[in-house]
Design a protein around this motif. Sequence first.
Motif, short mmCIF file in Angstrom:
data_model
loop_
_atom_site.label_atom_id
_atom_site.label_comp_id
_atom_site.label_asym_id
_atom_site.label_seq_id
_atom_site.Cartn_x
_atom_site.Cartn_y
_atom_site.Cartn_z
N TYR A 1 2.64 11.20 8.09
CA TYR A 1 2.16 9.34 7.40
C TYR A 1 3.00 8.21 7.53
O TYR A 1 3.82 8.25 6.77
N GLU A 2 2.35 7.17 7.44
CA GLU A 2 3.32 6.18 7.79
C GLU A 2 3.56 5.04 6.35
O GLU A 2 4.14 4.93 6.36
N SER B 1 -2.80 13.28 1.50
CA SER B 1 -3.34 13.72 2.67
C SER B 1 -4.95 13.89 1.79
O SER B 1 -5.82 12.70 1.83
N GLN B 2 -4.93 14.15 0.55
CA GLN B 2 -6.27 14.21 -0.57
C GLN B 2 -6.57 12.79 -0.63
O GLN B 2 -6.97 12.16 -1.18
N GLY C 1 0.61 -1.15 -0.26
CA GLY C 1 -0.22 0.07 -0.37
C GLY C 1 0.76 1.25 -0.43
O GLY C 1 0.67 2.48 0.59
N ILE C 2 1.92 1.32 -0.12
CA ILE C 2 3.17 2.75 -0.30
C ILE C 2 3.24 3.08 -1.73
O ILE C 2 2.90 2.36 -2.66
N PRO C 3 2.47 4.44 -2.10
CA PRO C 3 2.24 5.43 -2.90
C PRO C 3 3.13 5.48 -3.59
O PRO C 3 4.32 5.02 -3.19
N THR C 4 3.22 5.69 -5.75
CA THR C 4 3.85 5.68 -6.26
C THR C 4 5.20 7.25 -5.51
O THR C 4 4.57 8.11 -5.27
N MET D 1 18.39 15.38 -1.23
CA MET D 1 18.63 15.52 0.19
C MET D 1 17.02 15.55 0.96
O MET D 1 16.58 16.37 2.10
N LEU D 2 16.46 14.24 0.39
CA LEU D 2 14.92 14.49 0.91
C LEU D 2 14.84 13.48 2.52
O LEU D 2 15.56 12.91 2.27
N ASP D 3 14.20 13.63 3.31
CA ASP D 3 13.73 13.39 3.98
C ASP D 3 12.23 13.31 5.08
O ASP D 3 11.98 14.11 5.72
N PHE D 4 11.14 12.01 4.88
CA PHE D 4 10.62 11.59 5.32
C PHE D 4 11.01 10.90 6.90
O PHE D 4 9.25 10.49 6.64
N SER D 5 11.21 11.15 7.41
CA SER D 5 11.72 10.82 8.84
C SER D 5 10.42 11.59 9.66
O SER D 5 9.64 11.05 10.96
N SER D 6 10.29 12.14 9.88
CA SER D 6 8.62 13.88 10.54
C SER D 6 7.35 13.59 9.77
O SER D 6 6.75 14.27 10.08
#
Length: 345
Positions: free
Chosen positions: A296-297, A339-340, A74-77, A288-293
């Motif tokens: 959304y899981e 979120s949308q 279920g992880i998005p593109t 240097m993207l960082d999605f740790s914060s």
Amino acid sequence: MQYIKEIVGKLKDIRNKKTLFVLVIATTDISLIPGITIAGATPELTHFTPAADAEFLLLGKCKSINTIPVTPDGIPTPAIITRAALELFKIPKLVVNAGSRVIPKLPVIDLGGEPGGDIRKGSLRIEVAQRILENSMILGEELSKSYDLLVIGESIPAGTTTAMAVLAGLGYDALDKVSSASPQNPKELKRRIVMEALRDLPTDTFGKISKLSDPMLIAVAGLSIGFKKEVILAGGTQMAAASAIIKELSKETLNNVTIATTRWIVEDPSSDIKYLAEQVGVSVVASMLDFSSSKYEGLKVYERGYVKEGVGAGGASTLALANGYTPNDILKKVEEIYSQLVNIS
């Protein structure tokens, strides 16, 4: 803010360049092999992924399938990253079909290609590969009359396997060095497929490329050769293979080419884009993207080795960073789009 300095320094001054983002889509029958890719909920649905990625990138929704492309978990593109980054600063987008089994339900430029077959038996007929190359070179040359910078992304499930085959077939040390959309890179399966595909190779270079390459790699190479100005190959280890094809067909073109990928690819312990790029002789930068914060899981899992790159995410986010945005700006925009999607689902 060193990441911005490095990117701008590598790509010179791209803030004032007239830029076009091109998404090249295609399919390969290698994606039908169970376990080879998670770029689709089932092996059969992987053939819908490129069309759905293109639709989502341009329209914010998919028409070919009822939802955005997701992994079995279920992880998005990664198209959500590309769409977010490109929304931060407005540049035109174009979809080029190099050979997809499912055609997006939107305007596309068709190169007259065909879907890639199983590389163990032979991916493309010589005349089809030649047509893809020639038409993409023509398109690239025409685009160079109107744009200063061409950013080329891709969508093709199982493309890292065909990329490994191309690199190995052209003499590079590439076995087990390409990435995967999964934290568990299926290296043994990829190696078996590639080793079988390398048997009975033609002796001529283009014969090797036609047997081993997917349509996307040939189209990306042709666009880059035809485009007479600066090119960003927006992707991961697949773009090292595209660069290798460029080198074989037009070595001088590599002087205008930079691979722009994500931090997740550069730091991936199961692959080695820097080593592949060094062998080919092409430069690499990483956003240097960082999605740790993230709240959304489905986005946090990017930090655990899922997805990593695709649909031009690295190149699009690199452009955003070079134009003054921060990784947090990109994350906020990605979360807004995500979120949308969550609310719609």
